[in-house]
Each structure stands twice: as C-alpha cells, then as structure tokens.
Design a protein around this motif. Structure first.
Motif, mmCIF file in Angstrom:
data_model
loop_
_atom_site.group_PDB
_atom_site.id
_atom_site.type_symbol
_atom_site.label_atom_id
_atom_site.label_comp_id
_atom_site.label_asym_id
_atom_site.label_seq_id
_atom_site.Cartn_x
_atom_site.Cartn_y
_atom_site.Cartn_z
ATOM 1 N N ALA A 396 -7.230 87.469 41.842
ATOM 2 C CA ALA A 396 -6.171 86.642 41.276
ATOM 3 C C ALA A 396 -6.357 85.194 41.713
ATOM 4 O O ALA A 396 -6.690 84.929 42.876
ATOM 5 N N PHE A 397 -6.152 84.281 40.770
ATOM 6 C CA PHE A 397 -6.066 82.864 41.069
ATOM 7 C C PHE A 397 -4.599 82.489 41.188
ATOM 8 O O PHE A 397 -3.734 83.081 40.520
ATOM 9 N N GLY A 398 -4.324 81.500 42.010
ATOM 10 C CA GLY A 398 -2.941 81.088 42.165
ATOM 11 C C GLY A 398 -2.801 79.594 42.348
ATOM 12 O O GLY A 398 -3.693 78.927 42.879
ATOM 13 N N LEU A 399 -1.678 79.080 41.887
ATOM 14 C CA LEU A 399 -1.291 77.690 42.098
ATOM 15 C C LEU A 399 0.119 77.672 42.630
ATOM 16 O O LEU A 399 1.011 78.331 42.076
ATOM 17 N N GLN A 400 0.345 76.941 43.698
ATOM 18 C CA GLN A 400 1.675 76.799 44.281
ATOM 19 C C GLN A 400 1.927 75.329 44.550
ATOM 20 O O GLN A 400 1.104 74.639 45.154
ATOM 21 N N ALA A 401 3.083 74.832 44.093
ATOM 22 C CA ALA A 401 3.450 73.437 44.327
ATOM 23 C C ALA A 401 4.934 73.372 44.639
ATOM 24 O O ALA A 401 5.737 74.083 44.009
ATOM 25 N N ASP A 422 3.756 69.312 48.499
ATOM 26 C CA ASP A 422 2.639 70.190 48.820
ATOM 27 C C ASP A 422 2.115 70.828 47.544
ATOM 28 O O ASP A 422 2.893 71.219 46.656
ATOM 29 N N ALA A 423 0.805 70.927 47.448
ATOM 30 C CA ALA A 423 0.167 71.631 46.340
ATOM 31 C C ALA A 423 -0.992 72.435 46.890
ATOM 32 O O ALA A 423 -1.773 71.937 47.716
ATOM 33 N N GLY A 424 -1.108 73.695 46.449
ATOM 34 C CA GLY A 424 -2.162 74.562 46.954
ATOM 35 C C GLY A 424 -2.786 75.398 45.851
ATOM 36 O O GLY A 424 -2.099 75.814 44.904
ATOM 37 N N LEU A 425 -4.090 75.626 45.961
ATOM 38 C CA LEU A 425 -4.832 76.496 45.056
ATOM 39 C C LEU A 425 -5.459 77.616 45.873
ATOM 40 O O LEU A 425 -5.974 77.384 46.975
ATOM 41 N N PHE A 426 -5.426 78.847 45.339
ATOM 42 C CA PHE A 426 -6.026 79.950 46.094
ATOM 43 C C PHE A 426 -6.664 80.968 45.159
ATOM 44 O O PHE A 426 -6.363 81.029 43.949
ATOM 45 N N TRP A 427 -7.559 81.749 45.745
ATOM 46 C CA TRP A 427 -8.131 82.921 45.073
ATOM 47 C C TRP A 427 -8.207 84.034 46.101
ATOM 48 O O TRP A 427 -8.547 83.825 47.270
ATOM 49 N N ARG A 448 1.859 66.009 51.847
ATOM 50 C CA ARG A 448 2.256 64.652 52.224
ATOM 51 C C ARG A 448 3.692 64.663 52.719
ATOM 52 O O ARG A 448 4.564 65.289 52.112
ATOM 53 N N VAL A 449 3.932 63.983 53.832
ATOM 54 C CA VAL A 449 5.262 63.830 54.395
ATOM 55 C C VAL A 449 5.587 62.337 54.447
ATOM 56 O O VAL A 449 4.918 61.583 55.171
ATOM 57 N N GLU A 450 6.578 61.932 53.665
ATOM 58 C CA GLU A 450 7.034 60.550 53.662
ATOM 59 C C GLU A 450 8.376 60.489 54.368
ATOM 60 O O GLU A 450 9.287 61.266 54.059
ATOM 61 N N VAL A 451 8.499 59.558 55.298
ATOM 62 C CA VAL A 451 9.689 59.501 56.124
ATOM 63 C C VAL A 451 10.358 58.144 55.977
ATOM 64 O O VAL A 451 9.688 57.115 55.853
ATOM 65 N N ASP A 452 11.692 58.125 55.925
ATOM 66 C CA ASP A 452 12.442 56.875 55.976
ATOM 67 C C ASP A 452 12.308 56.277 57.377
ATOM 68 O O ASP A 452 12.015 56.987 58.354
ATOM 69 N N GLU A 453 12.542 55.002 57.460
ATOM 70 C CA GLU A 453 12.439 54.302 58.744
ATOM 71 C C GLU A 453 11.047 54.490 59.346
ATOM 72 O O GLU A 453 10.888 54.629 60.561
ATOM 73 N N ALA A 454 10.022 54.493 58.489
ATOM 74 C CA ALA A 454 8.669 54.786 58.962
ATOM 75 C C ALA A 454 8.197 53.788 60.009
ATOM 76 O O ALA A 454 7.483 54.140 60.949
#
Length: 741
Positions: A396-401, A422-427, A448-454
């Motif tokens: 099985a192929f998979g895509l998760q976002a 987050d985005a991931g591809l798997f087999w 990717r993690v974007e934070v306020d007050e960086a």
C-alpha cells in the motif's frame, strides 16, 4: 459555553423508551461477537487487511466481552491491563496510554485511523478526546509506528475503532446497543446509546451515538498526600495530639477533593454504500469537565500569581460543589469528517480517503476565574492506495498531511502560539517466501513549526524525518511462530519541546524548551514468539531500542520560590524490555470453560551518554528574571519510567454466566532519575461477573457487576506527576445493564 446534554436520569428514560419502541431485529443473536481469540480480529490500523495473528508487528486488540470488561473513564485506563501498556494519571479525567515506557508525543492516539485532534501531548493534565465506551474495538500497536502514522507514533499507536462513519450496510435494518451503569466509589452515573441502520434500498446507512457520564469526588483508602510528602511538610517533631487532631481535620482523607468528572459525547454519521465503494460524512462532539486534584494555586503567590481565589459558586450548576475547591478544566471538541472508498481499481485493490477537521478548546478555571485557554484547530488528510501483487509483493502507498494552529491565552500560557505543518509519504509491503512472511516499509516526512514571538523565543524550524522498517515471521508449523523486527524511526521535536517558557501549573514546575533540538532517531530490534497448542497459548517478546538525541524533560535541581525548574534536554538513551502473556484453558466441560492467564512486562530506560551538559534558563519574576546555569548528567535513569509488573487472572464462562478475578502487582520503582524520589509498589485486585439473556425477538440483555481495587490499597503510579497528591481510587463496585438489539 457548549450546550449541556441531558442529565443521566433523562438519558436513562430516553434509552428505555427507545428500546421499547424498537422493532425486532431478527432471529440472529444481535450481541457483538464474544470473541474467544482476539488474534483473529482484523486490525484496522494498517491499510493491509490482516488479523492480529498474521501481522509481523506486535499488536494487542480489545474487542467483544473483553473490551466490555476493560472499559473505563479514560482510554489509558481501558488498555492498561494489556502487556506492555500502562496509563498516565492526572486525576480520573486524564489517562493517556503509555507503551513500553513511552508516552506523550511518542504515542499517537487515533480515531479510526486519524489523529484525535486534541492537545493531550501538550500537557499531562489535558485529556484525550476519545470516549472508550463507544468503541467497537481498540488496537494497540507496540513499537515504532512512524511508518504508518508519522513522527508522533515513534513509541506506538492506539487506534479506537468506533464505526461513526459506516463503510458497509448493517446486518439488520436497525441494530445497536445501550448501557446504563452506576458506581459506588465515585457515585458514577453513565448512560450510552448507539444505533446503526440501513435503508430499504441498502444504500443509505446511518450511525448515531450518545453518552453522558457524571462522577463525584472518588473514595481513597487514606490520606490524599503521600506519607513521604506529609513527613516532609510537617516534620518529625510535630506529633503531639493537638497537632495531629488539627492536621487530620485540615488534610483530605477518605475522599479526594476536586476529582469529579462530567462527560458528554455524541456523533452522527451517514454513508452512501455502492457496489464498489462508499462515501460518508460525520459530525461529533466531545465535552468533558473535570477537576485537577491537589491544585489550589495557593503556592503560586511567590511568582506573581493571585493566591486568593474565593470559594464561590461555580459558573455552572452541575458541578458547583466541586469547581470552587480548586482548578478545574472544561474541554470542548467539535469534529467533522468525510471518508470514502473505492474497490477494484485495475491494478489496485482499494482506495481509501479520510479527511477530518477538528475545533478544540480547553479552558482552565481557578475557582470562577478563567486561568488559561488553549485553542487548537487541526485538519488531517489521509489517502491509502492498496495495490495488488507486484512482483510478489502485496502493499500500500499512503499520503498523510495535517495542519495544526495552536494558541494559548492567559498568564499561565507556558507554550507560545504556533502553526505546525506536516506531510508524509509511505509504502508498506508484504511477501511470503516459503514459511517466512516478510514486511518492508519506508516513510519520509517534512515538518515545519512556525512560532509567534520567534525573535524572543527562538526561530521557526523545519525538519525532515525518514523511517525504515523490516520485519519477518517464521512459521514453524501451524502452532509456532517466531518474529523478528528491525526499525529505524525518526521523530521531530514538538512546539512544546522547542518553545516552552514559563510556569506550568499542571506539573507545578517551570518548563523551558530548547529551540535548537534535533530530530531523535530510534533504532529498534525485537524478537517475538507465539505458540498456540490446544488449550495453551504463549506469547513473549524482548526488545532493545537505541535512541540518538532522545528528548526528555529533565529535572535541574533548581527550585525558585519552592517551584522546581525543568528543561527539555537531549541525550542518547537505551531502552530494553520484555513481555510475556500465557493463557491456559485448563478445564472445558459441563462446569464451563476455565481459563488461567498470567502476564508480565518490564522496561528499563537509561541515558547512555557521558559527562554533563550545561544548560541556562531564566525564571520570570514580574519585570525581571532569575538566571540559572546548571550541568545535566548525560547518564543515569530516565524520570517517571513505569515499573515492572506481573498479573494473573482466572476466567470462567458457563451457559449464561461469565466471571473473572485478577490481580496486578506493580513493583516498587527504585531506579529513579536524579532529583526524583522512589515510589512504593502496590497490588490492584479486580473482579467481574455478568449474566446475559438472548431473547427470541433477537434482542439480548446483560446484567453485570465490576469491582476495582477490591483490597482498597493505596496506589500511586510512578508515571504520575500527582503521585504524592492524588492516589488512584480506592475500592469501587459498578453495576449496570447492557442491551443489544
């Protein structure tokens, strides 16, 4: 505030009226299957349809009567009697699964294959937004499950299958189940109803469920505070009679204040079922209110917080007698889902698409005042495409976002607002070579993690994580299987680990993140054995996991104004452990079926580095800071690690009756981290008794009695931040009725 659902009395009356009005469902036994061998249950957590017996990876399944007997207020408590699985504890409203010593952001909690969408990984006082009483089956994947579910499943996954969006027509035009129960130790009142039906055409299928639960403060065997804490607070010299008398009146004894729970849950799902697939939509809500024992916030006046919270009436009448005693939490989640599937797509067997959007709000009250509000909106998309035989491989192929927008508002918001993507591809694929089944898999994620007050806290971060897996199962005949697995799994740090900065009231500590954290990488090897010969079943496994750059919350030894400071640190770590589960049906005759079960598990986690690491942090005090620099040891035991345990159970089934009694011994945890105290061991004894009746109309009735902690023993889990403030509940008897139709 969310609209309140019916009270238990009204819900009970509605259930009984609904059951009385239902037509007969047919002559077949409508009760959910009393599964004798849970290894034969098809596991839904993997895209390839396999039973627990066929999977090369370690998995545990609860279904049928075993699930009925295990169901508890929290998901963690429900699965805590499975080998290798324990539960966190932050009062009766909060319990998250701990798998082989790992929890939090390393154990993914799933609702039929999609993340629960709550923020239970942000803080130990945040509840999981899944109601175990509504589950059809619960699956526990032990060991790294990053291949299927990404970074947050490096320690395992718990998948709750509830069928809220139907994927096939029901066996009868209308069927369902209901349950009413009451408990003695906490004045529990719970009512649950589930209905599933199919139109006359067979194409339109619906699902409806509702649950309401109320409990009061629960009974405890002795004092709320542990003997060690009372000794440290009051000293050895304060033992005169007058002092003891005054202290006994002030200290909680026999009942744990502010340990109430109220939960409402409901869902509606509708699907169109065709010859080659289905499409369905659903909406659900989960609302729970629970007290946080031992948290009056009076200790926080040294840190600029108001220590004068009046004991007035609460904002809602339904728990006004509890909320004014301390901190309580109101959590509300609304979830909307779309699911679809197609079968027989040329070179592919099936396509499954799942989309869920979750809106979550968590409000912490200090008496009547709002302390902190957590908002979390998340959206997740998952596609699974199962292919047919390709060069001998089924796979099985998979895509998760997924996306997560997190916001915390209030003086005690120790985690800044952030956006995670987050985005991931798997087999994943399987192939059989003679007597050997081989499974291979690979996955890559971009996070990717974007934070306020960086600028003030730290920069936004990007991570790439790659996971690889290989597992094999040798069949030495029909009765004996030997399995071996190797994994290389990676996990990206969470926003909480990167950017925490301030007072965390739940743990009564300051928490400081590290914006420079790297991916942690786990290399696992596991050997497992399964033997089934006649009435005897044996399952055993041993494993070792080497973590590079393991992220953990370390005690620093610093106490600022009496409040400890902890920092998120990284160090190489090694986990080793094992599990065993034996079942022996030693008698099966006219007296019934008698089965004896024994199980045990242990895990050891140690920092595997050398020397020390210097860390610096600043504790805020109004408009100034107290600056500290400390050296953290890179070797030694990990904090709050679950102790080894062993359990036994005797079950009997005969005619319309079934019964069981069991005991689990939790060992003393004396392998503790620096600045951590040992925790005494304890034994929990539970029992159950049930009688069921199948009627000619196709309905069934079951009366049951369940007893927990029958020895009324004081139990304080080492994994709990509240172990010195809130023991587990004492002796309790619950009784009720289940109806199947």
């Amino acid at each position: 505030m969310p609209v309140a659902l019916p009270t238990p009395g009204r819900l009970s009356a509605a259930l009984l009226l609904a059951l009385a009005a239902l037509p007969a469902a047919g002559q077949e036994d409508p009760r959910h299957d009393e599964i004798q061998d849970l290894n034969e249950v098809v596991v839904r957590a993997t895209p390839l349809p396999r039973t627990a017996e066929d999977l090369t990876r370690p998995v545990e399944v609860l279904a049928g009567t075993r699930l009925d007997e295990a169901k508890a207020t929290t998901l963690g408590e429900t699965v805590s009697r499975l080998p290798g699985v324990q539960s966190s504890y932050f009062g009766p409203g909060v319990g998250r699964p701990i798998i082989r010593g790992l929890d939090g952001a390393r154990v993914q909690v799933l609702s039929d294959g999609l993340a629960s969408g709550d923020v239970s990984t942000v803080s130990v006082d945040h509840a999981v937004s899944i109601e175990p009483f509504l589950a059809d089956q619960i699956e526990v994947l032990k060991g790294p499950s990053t291949l299927l579910y990404g970074s947050g499943a490096i320690g395992g996954a718990v998948n709750v299958v509830d069928g809220r969006i139907p994927e096939r027509a029901t066996d009868a035009p209308l069927q369902g189940r209901a349950e009413l129960r009451a408990g003695s130790g906490n004045d529990e009142r719970t009512g649950m109803l589930r209905l599933d039906g199919t139109s006359a055409s067979g194409n339109l299928v619906f699902h409806l469920d509702a649950l309401h639960r109320e409990t009061g403060d629960y009974d405890i065997p002795g004092y709320a505070e542990s003997a060690a804490l009372r000794e440290s607070e009051h000293g050895e010299d304060d033992h005169d009679d007058d002092h003891d008398h005054d202290h006994d009146e002030e200290e909680a004894h026999g009942s744990l204040p502010n340990s109430f729970v109220r939960t409402d849950s409901a869902a509606l799902g509708v699907s169109w079922i065709g010859e080659r697939g289905f499409v369905g939509v659903g909406a659900s809500l989960f609302n729970t209110r629970y007290g946080v024992p031992g948290h009056s916030h009076e200790h926080e006046d040294d840190h600029g917080h108001d220590d004068d919270h009046d004991d007035g009436d609460d904002h809602e009448d339904d728990h006004e007698s509890h909320a004014d005693e301390g901190v309580h939490i109101v959590m509300d989640q609304r979830r909307y889902e779309v699911r679809g599937g197609l079968d027989a797509l040329g070179a592919f067997d099936t396509l499954r698409v799942k989309l869920a959007h979750t809106e979550y709000t968590h409000t912490e009250y200090e008496g009547e005042a709002i302390g902190t509000v957590f908002d979390n909106d998340s959206t997740e998309l998952r596609l699974e495409l199962v292919h047919r035989d390709w060069a001998g491989w089924d796979g099985a192929f998979g895509l998760q976002a997924w996306t997560r927008d997190f916001l915390a508002i209030g003086d005690e918001a120790f985690v800044p607002a952030s956006e995670s993507r987050d985005a991931g591809l798997f087999w994943i694929g399987t192939r059989t070579f003679g007597t050997v089944d081989l499974e291979l898999g690979a996955r890559h994620d971009r996070n990717r993690v974007e934070v306020d007050e960086a600028e003030a806290i730290g920069p936004s971060r990007d991570f790439d994580a790659t996971s690889l897996s290989a597992a094999a199962r040798w069949h030495f005949g029909d009765d004996l299987h030997l399995s071996f697995g190797l994994d290389r799994a990676q996990r990206s740090p969470t926003a909480e680990e990167l950017y925490s900065n301030g007072l965390h009231v739940a743990t009564r500590s300051y928490e400081f993140g590290n914006p420079d954290l790297r991916n942690e990488t786990a290399n696992r090897a596991e050997l497992g054995l399964h033997w089934h010969h006649g009435p005897l079943k044996v399952g055993a496994s041993i494993y070792a996991v080497d973590y590079r750059d393991f992220v953990y919350l370390a005690d620093t030894g610093v106490e600022d104004g009496g409040t400890p400071a902890r920092v998120w640190n990284q160090a190489d770590t090694r986990f080793t452990g094992g599990e065993v589960d034996l079942q022996w049906t030693f008698l099966d005759n006219g007296s019934g079926r008698w089965t004896l079960r024994g199980f045990g598990d242990m895990v050891r986690g140690r920092l595997d580095g050398e020397g020390t690491r210097e860390v610096s942090f600043a504790v805020p005090h109004g408009d100034h800071f107290h600056n500290y620099t400390v050296d953290l040891a890179q070797d030694g035991n990990l904090p709050r690690l679950a102790p080894w345990r062993a359990g036994t159970e005797l079950r009997w089934e005969g005619g319309q009756w079934r019964a069981g009694i069991g005991a689990i011994r939790y060992a003393r945890q004396d392998r503790v981290a620096e600045y951590e105290d040992e925790t005494p061991g304890y034994t929990l004894v539970n029992a159950n008794l049930a009688w069921h009746l199948d009627t000619a109309s196709g309905r069934a009735l079951e009366l049951f009695v369940d007893g927990t902690n029958l020895l009324d023993e004081e139990a304080r889990p080492h994994t709990s931040f509240l172990r010195d403030l809130a023991p587990l509940p004492g002796r309790s008897i619950a009784a009720g009725v289940r109806m199947f139709f």
